[in-house]
Design an enzyme around this catalytic site. Structure first.
Site, PDB file in Angstrom:
ATOM      1  N   ARG A   1      -2.078  17.587 -25.214  1.00 32.49           N
ATOM      2  CA  ARG A   1      -0.778  17.570 -25.424  1.00 32.49           C
ATOM      3  C   ARG A   1       0.373  17.201 -26.962  1.00 32.49           C
ATOM      4  NH1 ARG A   1      -0.193  12.626 -20.765  1.00 32.49           N
ATOM      5  NH2 ARG A   1      -1.354  13.953 -19.245  1.00 32.49           N
TER       6      ARG A   1
ATOM      7  N   SER B   1       1.455  16.793 -17.489  1.00 33.63           N
ATOM      8  CA  SER B   1       1.631  15.494 -16.488  1.00 33.63           C
ATOM      9  C   SER B   1       2.970  14.681 -16.754  1.00 33.63           C
ATOM     10  CB  SER B   1       0.521  14.670 -16.948  1.00 33.63           C
ATOM     11  OG  SER B   1       0.797  13.496 -15.484  1.00 33.63           O
ATOM     12  N   HIS B   2       3.159  13.200 -16.670  1.00 32.25           N
ATOM     13  CA  HIS B   2       4.462  13.224 -16.969  1.00 32.25           C
ATOM     14  C   HIS B   2       5.364  12.797 -17.557  1.00 32.25           C
ATOM     15  CE1 HIS B   2       1.534  10.138 -17.799  1.00 32.25           C
ATOM     16  NE2 HIS B   2       2.598   9.726 -18.746  1.00 32.25           N
TER      17      HIS B   2
ATOM     18  N   ASP C   1       4.406  12.889  -9.304  1.00 34.49           N
ATOM     19  CA  ASP C   1       5.161  12.801 -10.981  1.00 34.49           C
ATOM     20  C   ASP C   1       5.343  14.766 -12.022  1.00 34.49           C
ATOM     21  OD1 ASP C   1       2.808  13.614 -11.238  1.00 34.49           O
ATOM     22  OD2 ASP C   1       1.868  12.738 -13.046  1.00 34.49           O
TER      23      ASP C   1
ATOM     24  N   ASP D   1       3.432  17.075 -12.843  1.00 35.82           N
ATOM     25  CA  ASP D   1       1.909  17.969 -11.904  1.00 35.82           C
ATOM     26  C   ASP D   1       1.801  17.518 -10.795  1.00 35.82           C
ATOM     27  OD1 ASP D   1       0.675  15.429 -13.051  1.00 35.82           O
ATOM     28  OD2 ASP D   1      -0.782  17.468 -14.086  1.00 35.82           O
TER      29      ASP D   1
ATOM     30  N   ASP E   1      -0.028  15.347  -9.834  1.00 37.45           N
ATOM     31  CA  ASP E   1      -0.901  14.059  -9.498  1.00 37.45           C
ATOM     32  C   ASP E   1      -0.729  12.335  -8.754  1.00 37.45           C
ATOM     33  OD1 ASP E   1      -0.845  13.687 -12.148  1.00 37.45           O
ATOM     34  OD2 ASP E   1      -2.516  14.073 -12.759  1.00 37.45           O
ATOM     35  N   ARG E   2       0.122  11.515 -10.000  1.00 38.59           N
ATOM     36  CA  ARG E   2       0.585  10.735  -9.555  1.00 38.59           C
ATOM     37  C   ARG E   2       1.283  10.285  -8.389  1.00 38.59           C
ATOM     38  NH1 ARG E   2       0.288   7.812 -15.309  1.00 38.59           N
ATOM     39  NH2 ARG E   2      -1.095   9.387 -16.279  1.00 38.59           N
TER      40      ARG E   2
ATOM     41  N   GLU F   1      -6.443   4.976 -10.392  1.00 37.16           N
ATOM     42  CA  GLU F   1      -6.135   4.239 -10.855  1.00 37.16           C
ATOM     43  C   GLU F   1      -5.152   2.929 -11.525  1.00 37.16           C
ATOM     44  OE1 GLU F   1      -8.295   7.341 -14.393  1.00 37.16           O
ATOM     45  OE2 GLU F   1      -5.681   7.443 -13.616  1.00 37.16           O
TER      46      GLU F   1
ATOM     47  N   SER G   1      -2.158   3.617 -13.158  1.00 39.87           N
ATOM     48  CA  SER G   1      -1.469   4.166 -13.709  1.00 39.87           C
ATOM     49  C   SER G   1      -0.941   5.240 -12.608  1.00 39.87           C
ATOM     50  CB  SER G   1      -1.827   4.928 -14.598  1.00 39.87           C
ATOM     51  OG  SER G   1      -2.421   5.784 -14.578  1.00 39.87           O
TER      52      SER G   1
ATOM     53  N   LYS H   1      -6.483  13.232  -8.853  1.00 37.80           N
ATOM     54  CA  LYS H   1      -5.792  12.765  -8.687  1.00 37.80           C
ATOM     55  C   LYS H   1      -5.211  12.996  -7.092  1.00 37.80           C
ATOM     56  CE  LYS H   1      -3.947  11.500 -13.060  1.00 37.80           C
ATOM     57  NZ  LYS H   1      -4.483  10.700 -13.568  1.00 37.80           N
TER      58      LYS H   1
END
Length: 545
Positions: free
Chosen positions: A23, A114-115, A279, A281, A283-284, A365, A367, A378
């Site tokens: 990243r 991600s986020h 989020d 991508d 996964d959250r 997790e 997060s 996730k």
């Protein structure tokens, strides 16, 4: 097709991927040869490249389409037979994991930070996933980094025309077949096998207003197809559903701070029964009921306790796993169910080993990440559908489900305090000082208790025997409470200090306190001991969850 060997004046030395991939700022990825050098290193390391199938896609952020074209041209130059990508290049991380597994691909390259915020002034990321659909193990990421340090050139094909990602179909770059598919279809079919869509649809078509915030990120098309299409929720149920290169100027992180509009709908008495967000991508996840926020640790515990209500898990669970910073709420449920519970370092690859070995079925997790053995990542929308499955079967509000859960298992009051963008020198100074103090802290008073254990968490993998150390500083108190401190590397500016606080109250105790009030003595004690305000110059955390 001709393959060009592009010489590099010097290797890039800052391309060491973390647990979530490489990243950097979008500007850094636009530096000439920067993206190409990392992809070259990856294609030199990933097993089975010649003649293999590679899955490629991303969250739609700025730079996504350009990166897909670069990767396809480089895949052609390395002899890959087929690249599977999606319309618009939009592919959530969980959907990518499923595609890798279902297509028996050699792996995947997922384009996301991600986020983290997107756009020209935001961040970009590249993550390599293995053939099992999960994040590449350290042996692969370390080898990729080693290659970046000695690269002298990269191979890239010169195409006759730009790739068309606007509609499904097959195109060629030399001998490479680029297959563009609808990125939503396969994932939706998987969800229909795991959950009872008839029961959930009946719930959503009744007096059950819900709101889903896609945060102008990747889950918009998936959520619209599922909730408003297949399940019959009213139009407008999915908010901010069109993926944008800069996420509409927002921060695609589903928590109470960055998804504050959704939180206001559910916590402010607007009449909504259920709310959720995912989020950048996909996964959250964040789960909300009317007047009720479900912290991710509790969410994993509730899913574990109610798993057999979903058709895909009707036969029960092999086990459950949580990351070390996640509260022990799932441990108590696992004990009651008579199944094993594993405590792992942060990073989905540790769950992947347990999933591949059949040791666990669910994992999560703190997060805001939860998942199962259906993929090796996730999965935000999966978690939302799982909650809707439970609500459809139990026909109780989220708040009552939580209250009944605590009355049975007790409550783990839990919170995470994030101090973001701390100057690296100050953050590491604070952390290293605490690490050096650990041996002297055992037996010392802390927040009216006594410190029973003070350590830097280490984990021996029960599947492959590997040792992972230096995973976070833990203060375990004599009555079961704990404080954990970690430095996060997911940001691109400075460092983030994460402080995790947990206090267990049995079912006979006060289960209706405000978490920050219940944890107040721990919050004050760790601030004094670690000198957080003094060393960071911050009066309060940037984000509290």
């Amino acid at each position: 097709m001709s393959v060009q060997h592009v010489s590099l004046a010097q290797p890039f030395t800052d391309q060491k991927p973390g647990t979530s991939g490489l990243r950097k700022s979008s500007r850094q990825f636009e530096t000439p040869h920067y993206l190409e050098s990392f992809i070259e290193a990856a294609l030199q390391v990933i097993p089975g490249v010649a003649g293999g199938t590679l899955v490629v896609g991303g969250d739609g952020r700025y730079g996504n389409r350009r990166a897909i074209e670069v990767i396809c041209r480089m895949a052609a130059g390395h002899g890959i037979a087929r690249v599977v990508t999606t319309t618009g290049g939009i592919l959530s991380t969980p959907a990518a994991s499923h595609l890798i597994r279902s297509r028996q691909a050699i792996g995947g390259i997922i384009l996301s930070a991600s986020h983290n915020p997107g756009g020209p002034d935001g961040d970009f990321g590249v993550k390599v996933n293995g053939a099992n659909g999960g994040p590449a193990p350290e042996s692969i990421t370390d080898a990729i980094y080693a290659q970046t340090l000695q690269l002298e050139s990269y191979r890239i094909a010169n195409p006759s025309a730009p790739l068309d990602l606007n509609s499904p179909g097959e195109q060629r770059v030399g001998d490479l077949v680029v297959e563009v598919i609808d990125g939503v279809d396969d994932y939706v079919a998987l969800m229909q096998r795991l959950f009872d869509f008839d029961a959930i649809g009946e719930l959503l078509r009744s007096d059950f207003p819900m709101a889903f915030d896609a945060m102008h990120a990747v889950t918009g098309p998936y959520a619209t197809r599922i909730f408003e299409g297949l399940l019959g929720a009213p139009a407008g149920t999915v908010r901010n559903g069109i993926p944008l290169e800069d996420f509409g100027g927002g921060h695609p992180d589903p928590n109470l701070t960055y998804a504050h509009e959704l939180a206001a709908l559910l916590l402010g008495g607007e009449g909504y029964r259920f709310g959720a967000a995912c989020d950048g991508d996909g996964d959250r996840n964040m789960i909300l009921g009317q007047g009720c926020f479900v912290n991710p640790s509790d969410s994993l515990a509730v899913l574990t306790a109610n798993a057999t209500l979903a058709p895909g898990y009707a036969d029960g669970l092999a086990g459950v796993a949580r990351s070390m910073p996640t509260s022990a709420a799932a441990d108590v449920v696992a004990q009651a169910l008579g199944i094993p519970c594993f405590e792992t370092p942060t990073g989905w690859k540790f769950f992947g080993n347990l999933l591949d070995a059949g040791r666990i079925t669910l994992c999560g997790e703190e997060s805001f990440g939860t998942g199962s053995n259906h993929i090796r990542e996730k999965d935000g929308l999966w978690a939302v559908l799982f909650w809707l499955q439970i609500l459809a079967k139990r026909r109780e509000p989220v708040s009552r489900i939580m209250a009944e859960h605590w009355s049975r298992f007790g409550r783990h009051y839990y919170s995470r305090h994030d101090y973001e963008a701390i100057p690296s020198e100050a953050a590491h100074g604070l952390y290293n000082r605490m690490k050096e103090m650990l041996p002297s802290l055992v037996g010392q008073p802390f927040a009216g208790r006594s410190i029973a254990t003070a350590d830097d968490f280490a984990y021996t993998d029960p599947v492959d025997g590997s040792l992972t150390s230096g995973q976070g500083l833990r203060l375990l108190l004599d009555e079961g409470s704990r404080v954990v401190m970690r430095l996060s590397g997911t940001g691109t500016q400075g460092a983030t200090l994460r402080v995790y606080l947990e206090s267990y109250v049995p079912s006979s105790g006060d289960l209706q306190q405000d978490p920050q009030a219940a944890l107040g003595d721990l919050i004050n004690a760790i601030d004094v001991l670690a000198e957080i305000k003094q060393r960071t110059g911050m009066e309060r955390p940037t984000v509290i969850t």
